[in-house]
Structures are given as C-alpha cells and as structure tokens.
Design an enzyme around this catalytic site. Structure first.
Site, PDB file in Angstrom:
ATOM      1  N   HIS A 163       0.806  -1.218   0.000  1.00  0.00           N
ATOM      2  CA  HIS A 163       0.000   0.000   0.000  1.00  0.00           C
ATOM      3  C   HIS A 163       0.849   1.284   0.000  1.00  0.00           C
ATOM      4  O   HIS A 163       0.429   2.304  -0.534  1.00  0.00           O
ATOM      5  CB  HIS A 163      -1.014   0.013   1.161  1.00  0.00           C
ATOM      6  CG  HIS A 163      -0.399   0.190   2.510  1.00  0.00           C
ATOM      7  ND1 HIS A 163       0.216  -0.827   3.198  1.00  0.00           N
ATOM      8  CD2 HIS A 163      -0.296   1.291   3.312  1.00  0.00           C
ATOM      9  CE1 HIS A 163       0.659  -0.375   4.355  1.00  0.00           C
ATOM     10  NE2 HIS A 163       0.363   0.910   4.458  1.00  0.00           N
ATOM     11  N   LYS A 174       5.777   5.471  -1.769  1.00  0.00           N
ATOM     12  CA  LYS A 174       6.695   6.340  -1.019  1.00  0.00           C
ATOM     13  C   LYS A 174       8.077   6.338  -1.637  1.00  0.00           C
ATOM     14  O   LYS A 174       8.900   7.210  -1.327  1.00  0.00           O
ATOM     15  CB  LYS A 174       6.757   5.893   0.448  1.00  0.00           C
ATOM     16  CG  LYS A 174       5.521   6.315   1.223  1.00  0.00           C
ATOM     17  CD  LYS A 174       5.698   6.094   2.699  1.00  0.00           C
ATOM     18  CE  LYS A 174       4.472   6.567   3.462  1.00  0.00           C
ATOM     19  NZ  LYS A 174       4.516   6.148   4.868  1.00  0.00           N
ATOM     20  N   HIS A 234      -6.096   4.151   0.229  1.00  0.00           N
ATOM     21  CA  HIS A 234      -5.987   3.876   1.663  1.00  0.00           C
ATOM     22  C   HIS A 234      -5.923   5.135   2.524  1.00  0.00           C
ATOM     23  O   HIS A 234      -5.974   5.059   3.741  1.00  0.00           O
ATOM     24  CB  HIS A 234      -4.807   2.924   1.969  1.00  0.00           C
ATOM     25  CG  HIS A 234      -3.450   3.500   1.751  1.00  0.00           C
ATOM     26  ND1 HIS A 234      -2.833   3.502   0.522  1.00  0.00           N
ATOM     27  CD2 HIS A 234      -2.567   4.082   2.619  1.00  0.00           C
ATOM     28  CE1 HIS A 234      -1.637   4.058   0.644  1.00  0.00           C
ATOM     29  NE2 HIS A 234      -1.453   4.430   1.900  1.00  0.00           N
TER      30      HIS A 234
HETATM   31 FE   LIG Z   1       0.131   5.462   3.032  1.00  0.00          FE
END
Ligand SMILES: [Fe+2]
Length: 330
Positions: free
Chosen positions: A199, A203, A252
């Site tokens: 998820h 990043k 999310h």
């Molecule tokens: Fe996140």
C-alpha cells in the site's frame, strides 16, 4: 504366460450394453476398462478411479451425455473425452466440440480405428498435462520473482524511511487476520493482501527529507507526501494479477467524510476492504515509533481511532475491526 502391463484406464459410458462390451473387448488387452450404463453410474465410479480418458455416448436417457461432458471438461480438462455416435448430427458434433470433446467415433467401429483414437487421445493428455505443469511453473516463477522484487522495492523504501518496510509486513498480516474474522473468502484475502503489503510502495517516489522529517510537514511537503498512493497505483497498475488490490493502494488515505486523498471518496464510495486497510494502517502507525511521534499504547490508539469514527473512519465497520483487534490481542 507373460502379463502385459496395462498403460491407462478408460471409462466407457454408454446405455447400450453391446457398445460397452465391444469397446471393452477391443481395449482390455492394453488398458483397464471400466463401464457405466448411465451418467449417475459414471459419476459414482469417478469417486474411486480417475480415468485417463472417457468414451461417452451423447444420447442417453435421463441425464444427457452432453451435460456430463460439460461437467467433466470443467472439472478436469486434461481427460480427453471421445463421443460415440450412432447417427451423428453436425449440430450435436459442433456442440460437443464446443463443450470440450476431444474426438468422436461412429458406430459400428473398427478395432484399429479405436486403437488409433485412444493412442491419440492419451498422447494429447500427456501433452496437455505437461503444458499445465509448464504454465504452473511459470506462474510460480512469476509469483516468486514478484515477491523478491517487491521485497527489494520495500527494502529500498526502508533505506529511505526505516519504518515503512516493517509497517507494510505488519499491516498485511493484521489485514489478513481481520478480513478472515470478518468472513471474507480466503481466495479474496490472498489477492487483497498484495495490496496491503504494497500500500505504501509509492513512497519510493517521495523525497527522503519529507519521509524522515520529525516536525510538521509544510504545505508543499504535505502535497508531495500525499502523492504516494497515486504513485504506488501507477507503479502497480500494469501488473494484471494485482488488479483487485489496486483500490487499497490508491485509496488507503480516503476519509469517510470525503476529506481524504487522492480521489476524495466519501462514505460508501470507499470499498469496505479499503476502509479496513485504513483502520489497520492507522492502528499500526499509532502503536509503533515514527519519526514524528513515539508509539502510543494500544488503549490510546483505540481512543484516537474511535474519535475519528464518522470523520476519518467508517462507522460500524471500525467498531467491528477494533473489537477483533481487542479480542485477538493483535
Ligand atoms: Fe500510506
């Protein structure tokens, strides 16, 4: 007397005793032959022996051979089925082929013709089983490769942000346990857990100084941080077998009141499985050390999440998830 080793087992399903017996006579020297006079008997015999191939009469009273053909083909498409016809009609032949028949013979038949058909069918079975095995091995290779690749990707994020890799593993584990308790099917959970595991993969596209900043993010930094769900979605979107878990990656950080990101989904627009992930994600983030806070106790984490019900978190569902976490001491 030398006993020949029989090479395969063949099932003959025909309501005509004469056909059953003559096929048996022709084939019994080389093969194990069992017979059934109707579909129910054939279905029963399959409980004890799985034949390598089947001769099947299409026109039989009660349950038609065509239904049996379809069912068998669905259950195990590697067993070749040969239809035997008295008077074939091209429409029946076409339907039988479309339903999975391998070949056909027309009564009355010659022993040499039967042997040729059987050998061809058995050869086809060997080839299709080898093909299935190859496909299976390829899938496993892709699967294993996928996991080692994603593991490396997560390690790469871990190098940027030491909290993310462990976080992803814990969230995926917790998500699996909670969705199981909530009655979601095992097959679906397996697929969704990919999403739970990955998820935060986006990043990887966020600057290190933003990921590791201890103080509050500036407006611009927060804007860049908020891009990670979309970046993750774009990374994983081309991978076909991740299709079902993509909403978890993309959504999310949506909020129940519509103030989340990136799509501003609101209320029931947020799929339930995504809403579960958001709760688990928040719970793990609160109960572990982060750059921007020390870990909270479980009790404090429950309190913070409960206070977010109706704004960030989905009512009813959140209470259920929290009670599972408490009950299972997760
Ligand atoms: Fe996140």
């Amino acid at each position: 007397m030398v006993q020949r080793i029989k090479s395969a087992s063949i099932l003959v399903v025909d309501d005509d005793l004469g056909v059953r017996e003559s096929l048996k006579m022709i084939l019994m020297d080389k093969y194990y032959v069992s017979t059934a006079s109707h579909v129910d008997e054939a279905t029963n015999s399959l409980k004890t022996i799985e034949p390598e191939m089947i001769f099947l009469d299409i026109k039989m009273p009660k349950i038609s051979g065509m239904d049996f053909l379809r069912e068998m083909h669905l259950k195990n498409s590697t067993i070749p089925i040969i239809n035997d016809y008295g008077i074939p009609s091209s429409q029946t032949e076409i339907t039988a082929f479309r339903s999975g028949a391998f070949d056909y013979i027309i009564k009355p038949f010659e022993p040499s013709e039967i042997h040729t058909v059987v050998e061809r069918a058995l050869q086809h079975r060997v080839e299709s089983m080898e093909k299935d095995k190859l496909v299976y091995n390829l899938r496993m290779a892709v699967h294993n490769n996928f996991f080692s690749t994603t593991d490396s990707l997560l390690l790469a994020i871990d190098a940027k942000d030491s909290y993310t890799a462990g976080h992803s593993k814990r969230v995926s584990l917790l998500f699996g346990l909670i969705t199981k308790e909530l009655g979601i099917s095992e097959t679906r959970i397996v697929k969704l857990r990919y999403g739970a595991f990955l998820h935060d993969i986006g990043k990887i596209g966020v600057r290190d100084d933003i990921l590791t900043k201890t103080g509050n993010l500036t407006e611009e930094e927060f804007f860049l941080m908020k891009r990670h769900p979309e970046i993750g979605y774009n990374i994983l979107e081309p991978i076909n077998f991740l299709k079902e878990s993509l909403p978890i990656v993309r959504n999310h950080h949506e909020w129940y009141n519509g103030e989340g990101y990136p799509d501003g989904l609101k209320g029931v627009e947020i799929p339930q499985e995504v809403a579960i992930l958001s709760i688990v994600d928040a719970y793990d983030a609160l109960t572990t050390d982060r750059h921007y806070h020390k870990k909270y106790s479980n009790g404090t984490a429950f309190k913070i999440i409960t206070e977010g019900i109706g704004t960030q978190f989905m009512p009813a569902l959140t209470e259920k998830v929290l009670s599972i976490i408490k009950k299972c001491n997760l």
